[in-house]
Design an enzyme around this catalytic site. Structure first.
Site, short mmCIF file in Angstrom:
data_model
loop_
_atom_site.label_atom_id
_atom_site.label_comp_id
_atom_site.label_asym_id
_atom_site.label_seq_id
_atom_site.Cartn_x
_atom_site.Cartn_y
_atom_site.Cartn_z
N GLY A 86 83.77 -8.33 18.31
CA GLY A 86 84.13 -9.69 17.91
C GLY A 86 83.16 -10.71 18.46
CD GLU A 87 79.16 -11.61 18.27
OE1 GLU A 87 78.94 -12.62 18.98
OE2 GLU A 87 78.67 -10.50 18.48
N GLY A 88 82.65 -15.10 19.09
CA GLY A 88 83.30 -16.40 19.13
C GLY A 88 82.30 -17.49 19.43
CB SER A 90 82.37 -19.90 24.50
OG SER A 90 83.63 -19.24 24.49
N GLY A 91 81.21 -16.79 23.20
CA GLY A 91 80.92 -15.46 23.70
C GLY A 91 81.20 -14.37 22.69
CB SER A 92 80.03 -11.46 21.82
OG SER A 92 79.24 -11.03 22.92
CB VAL A 93 84.73 -8.63 22.63
CG1 VAL A 93 85.36 -7.43 23.33
CG2 VAL A 93 85.42 -9.91 23.08
CE LYS A 108 86.63 -13.68 25.92
NZ LYS A 108 88.01 -14.21 25.82
CG ASP A 206 94.40 -18.71 23.12
OD1 ASP A 206 94.79 -19.34 22.11
OD2 ASP A 206 93.23 -18.32 23.27
#
Length: 363
Positions: A86-88, A90-93, A108, A206
């Site tokens: 996954g990508e966001g 502010s970061g990735s996993v 992460k 969240d």
């Protein structure tokens, strides 16, 4: 494109018809419905010893990791980075493996400006996550900073079936719908995780589809809990925006309570049931972000409609109405929601989540 099959639930389980949905067979809908619960424990990782000629710490099992050992592995190239999960903003996993072993975990990576005070504060909050031991909570193994790359690395349990967000979008891409029985098991798992956190005075903050993970066996687990979003934003030097899954009182600037997580759960389940975010109503023009937040605050909560070929149970519809009550004083906490008839029924009904997930991810 072939449609997902509809498998009928054996209703000889002693529960009232009020608590169970029985979607009618409709090949055009392609509803995903699976039976028989299988909650096998995760296979234990093979213990491996450190190679004699290796200068890098190699754990015998993942629970042996801590912040210092993780930093050593990251620094000395002891981690093999595999595929992206996954990508966001502010970061990735990423899926990872410790070199020389078969130990798989998820890493992460979050952007992290060099701010020692904020780094220490975030590591303290992450230690709370590591202390949680529940089958409904993702295990955290350790965290460390890579100041040269301006990154925070967080090692956690790998969940092979992915996030609920990825699962329902995969079902949607194949012309299917996720049925009430898998949703019932997911609701029970999320509420069990929230109840565990509440007992430890932790609010998740969240809940959303991407923060609900499932193992390949179908075990539901919560991740990304208890860490202040403001702290992460400050450390990353970014602003990721307000979550559309926030309860109305939070969007309005009010305090966060455990019942705020219940609103987020209700919105999440309705999104998966509908195959789309519930706000605004279907057919409305796409709103701007500020318009969507205003809509959530000012308009009535969404209702789960009956559709041709799909019959949602009255008990499920009532459960969602309780979750999406805009009055936070009337919205129960997770322990109370675990006693709702719809959830109590799915605590005992057999749903083969492993087979459901196998069908979701099969080619």
């Amino acid at each position: 494109m072939s449609k997902k099959p509809v498998l009928n639930l054996d209703t000889s389980n002693g529960f009232s018809e009020e608590y169970i949905s029985h979607p009618e067979r409709n090949d055009n809908q392609g509803i995903v419905e699976i039976t028989d619960l299988v909650f096998s424990s995760e296979s234990k990782l093979t213990q491996r010893k450190e190679s004699r000629d290796s200068k890098t710490f190699v754990p015998s099992f993942l629970e042996e990791l801590d912040d210092d050992h993780l930093h050593e592995l990251v620094t000395n190239g002891g981690i093999l980075y595999m595929n992206s999960l996954g990508e966001g903003v502010s970061g990735s996993v990423r899926k990872c493996r410790i070199r020389g072993t078969q130990m798989i975990f998820a890493m992460k990576t979050v952007l992290a400006a060099p701010n020692t005070a904020l780094q220490k504060q975030l590591l303290r909050e992450l230690k709370i996550n590591r202390s949680c031991t529940s089958p409904y909570i993702v295990k955290y193994y350790g965290a460390c900073y890579n100041n040269a790359e301006c990154q925070l690395n967080i090692a956690m349990e790998y969940c092979g079936a992915g996030s609920l967000d990825a699962i329902y979008k995969r079902v949607r891409s194949q012309g299917g719908r996720t049925g009430e029985r898998p949703l019932g098991k997911i609701a029970f798992g999320v509420l069990s995780g929230l109840s565990y956190l509440h007992d430890r005075k932790i609010i998740h903050r969240d809940i959303k589809p991407s923060n609900i993970l499932l193992t390949s066996k179908g075990q539901v687990k919560l991740c990304d809990f208890g860490v202040s979003g403001e702290l992460v934003n400050s450390l990353a030097g970014t602003f990721t925006g307000t979550s559309y899954y926030m309860a109305p009182e939070r969007i309005s600037g009010g305090s966060y309570t455990i019942s705020s997580d219940i609103w987020s759960l209700g919105l999440t389940l309705m999104e998966v049931a509908l195959n789309r975010f519930p706000f605004p109503p279907e057919g409305s023009p796409p709103p701007m972000p500020i318009e969507l937040l205003s809509y959530i605050i000012n308009m009535p909560p969404p209702l789960l409609p009956q559709e041709p070929g799909i019959k949602w149970s009255k008990s499920f519809q009532h459960f969602l109405c309780v979750c999406l009550d805009k009055d936070k004083t009337r919205r129960p906490g997770p322990q109370k929601m675990l006693t709702h008839p719809w959830v109590k029924a799915f605590e005992r009904i057999h749903v083969d989540m492993e087979e459901f997930l196998r069908q979701v991810w099969s080619d």
